[in-house]
Design a protein around this motif. Structure first.
Motif, PDB file in Angstrom:
ATOM      1  N   SER A  79      -3.325  62.994  82.039  1.00 55.48           N
ATOM      2  CA  SER A  79      -1.885  62.987  82.292  1.00 55.48           C
ATOM      3  C   SER A  79      -1.313  64.390  82.426  1.00 55.48           C
ATOM      4  CB  SER A  79      -1.143  62.286  81.139  1.00 55.48           C
ATOM      5  OG  SER A  79      -1.615  60.989  80.910  1.00 55.48           O
ATOM      6  N   VAL A 105       1.360  59.680  76.049  1.00 56.12           N
ATOM      7  CA  VAL A 105       2.250  58.525  75.873  1.00 56.12           C
ATOM      8  C   VAL A 105       3.411  58.974  74.992  1.00 56.12           C
ATOM      9  CG1 VAL A 105       2.527  56.197  74.967  1.00 56.12           C
ATOM     10  CG2 VAL A 105       0.394  56.833  76.108  1.00 56.12           C
ATOM     11  N   ASP A 125       6.791  57.968  72.750  1.00 47.89           N
ATOM     12  CA  ASP A 125       7.392  56.871  71.997  1.00 47.89           C
ATOM     13  C   ASP A 125       8.856  57.217  71.717  1.00 47.89           C
ATOM     14  OD1 ASP A 125       8.176  54.849  70.330  1.00 47.89           O
ATOM     15  OD2 ASP A 125       6.717  55.259  68.756  1.00 47.89           O
ATOM     16  N   ARG A 172       7.737  51.912  82.058  1.00 49.73           N
ATOM     17  CA  ARG A 172       6.358  52.224  82.412  1.00 49.73           C
ATOM     18  C   ARG A 172       5.973  51.434  83.658  1.00 49.73           C
ATOM     19  NH1 ARG A 172       3.429  52.890  76.440  1.00 49.73           N
ATOM     20  NH2 ARG A 172       5.275  53.747  75.423  1.00 49.73           N
ATOM     21  N   ASP A 224      13.236  53.846  78.277  1.00 50.44           N
ATOM     22  CA  ASP A 224      11.832  54.056  78.646  1.00 50.44           C
ATOM     23  C   ASP A 224      11.374  52.966  79.616  1.00 50.44           C
ATOM     24  OD1 ASP A 224       9.213  55.569  77.720  1.00 50.44           O
ATOM     25  OD2 ASP A 224       8.707  53.443  77.762  1.00 50.44           O
ATOM     26  N   SER A 264      10.878  58.517  80.527  1.00 49.03           N
ATOM     27  CA  SER A 264      11.557  58.426  79.233  1.00 49.03           C
ATOM     28  C   SER A 264      12.802  59.307  79.245  1.00 49.03           C
ATOM     29  CB  SER A 264      10.632  58.873  78.104  1.00 49.03           C
ATOM     30  OG  SER A 264       9.497  58.042  78.015  1.00 49.03           O
ATOM     31  N   SER A 316       6.484  47.726  81.152  1.00 48.51           N
ATOM     32  CA  SER A 316       7.392  47.645  80.000  1.00 48.51           C
ATOM     33  C   SER A 316       8.700  48.323  80.379  1.00 48.51           C
ATOM     34  CB  SER A 316       6.797  48.291  78.742  1.00 48.51           C
ATOM     35  OG  SER A 316       6.733  49.689  78.875  1.00 48.51           O
ATOM     36  N   SER A 362      -0.514  55.558  86.906  1.00 46.10           N
ATOM     37  CA  SER A 362       0.652  54.963  86.252  1.00 46.10           C
ATOM     38  C   SER A 362       1.664  56.045  85.935  1.00 46.10           C
ATOM     39  CB  SER A 362       0.237  54.238  84.964  1.00 46.10           C
ATOM     40  OG  SER A 362      -0.297  55.164  84.024  1.00 46.10           O
ATOM     41  N   TYR A 363       2.905  55.596  85.683  1.00 46.16           N
ATOM     42  CA  TYR A 363       3.992  56.509  85.339  1.00 46.16           C
ATOM     43  C   TYR A 363       4.722  55.992  84.107  1.00 46.16           C
ATOM     44  CZ  TYR A 363       3.707  58.865  89.901  1.00 46.16           C
ATOM     45  OH  TYR A 363       3.287  59.587  90.990  1.00 46.16           O
ATOM     46  N   GLN A 364       5.274  56.929  83.354  1.00 47.78           N
ATOM     47  CA  GLN A 364       6.204  56.602  82.280  1.00 47.78           C
ATOM     48  C   GLN A 364       7.422  57.492  82.442  1.00 47.78           C
ATOM     49  OE1 GLN A 364       4.796  57.197  78.237  1.00 47.78           O
ATOM     50  NE2 GLN A 364       6.640  56.340  77.336  1.00 47.78           N
TER      51      GLN A 364
END
Length: 213
Positions: free
Chosen positions: A117, A166, A168, A82, A80, A94, A75, A90-92
């Motif tokens: 995480s 996570v 948002d 991902r 942001d 932001s 995404s 996985s990485y995010q």
């Protein structure tokens, strides 16, 4: 020979051009592509740029990483991004507004086998920030009201916590999901399930992540 007014105007224009307001807007895609190699050792910069292009074009093509595995962006929006780095990680990334500046939050999640995480914070130039931006919860933070009354029993059966993070950007909230159910045996988890909270929520206030009560 320039007049005083001309010199003053030139100086003001130069100052404006160098002001933070005139700086190019940082995007999550830009942060990902410009991140130091030490942060994403499996992906060189060209591979990251390819991944961004694939996603923006609607292609499902995955990119080959340094371990000969497949990585892809899952995404992407301006604040942001991902990334599915491997089958087990996985990485995010932001972007967090902080006054006139921007802080980059990076969440790394690994399957251990339950998803777990951790989060780190960086300046827009990718200098690691060691300030008090977030305090990871300890076991006591995960206890329900009944759990606090039986904390000794919980401590005996649950040696550590596993939680997936996570963020948002739309609500500026960081959600932590308790994943002990994926790790503990069904019999053990059934004995402590009522003692543990399923989620914790934190909200970014421009300076740090504060726990929402």
């Amino acid at each position: 020979m320039k007049s005083i007014h001309q010199r003053l105007l030139a100086a003001l224009l130069l100052l404006a051009a160098c002001s933070p307001a005139m700086m190019a807007r940082l995007t999550a895609a830009g942060a990902f592509s410009d991140a130091p190699a030490s942060l994403f050792p499996l992906l060189d910069r060209n591979t990251r740029l390819d991944m961004i292009d694939y996603f923006n074009s609607g292609s499902a093509t995955a990119s080959t990483n340094a371990m000969q595995g497949k990585s892809r962006i899952t995404s992407l929006n301006p604040d942001d991004i991902r990334i599915a780095m491997t089958d087990a990680s996985s990485y995010q990334i932001s972007l967090l507004p902080s006054g006139n500046d921007t802080i980059i939050a990076v969440i790394q999640t690994v399957a251990t086998p339950a998803h777990d995480s951790h989060i780190n914070f960086y300046s827009r130039s990718w200098q690691k920030l060691n300030g008090n931006y977030f305090t990871a919860p300890v076991m006591n933070d995960w206890l329900s009201e009944s759990g606090k009354k039986n904390d000794g029993e919980v401590a005996a059966m649950v040696p550590f916590t596993l939680a997936e993070y996570v963020y948002d950007p739309a609500t500026a909230t960081l959600s932590l999901t308790n994943n002990l159910k994926e790790f503990l045996s069904p019999d053990v988890y059934s004995m402590v399930a009522d003692y543990l909270l399923p989620t914790l929520t934190y909200k970014w206030d421009g300076k740090r992540m504060n726990k929402v009560k």
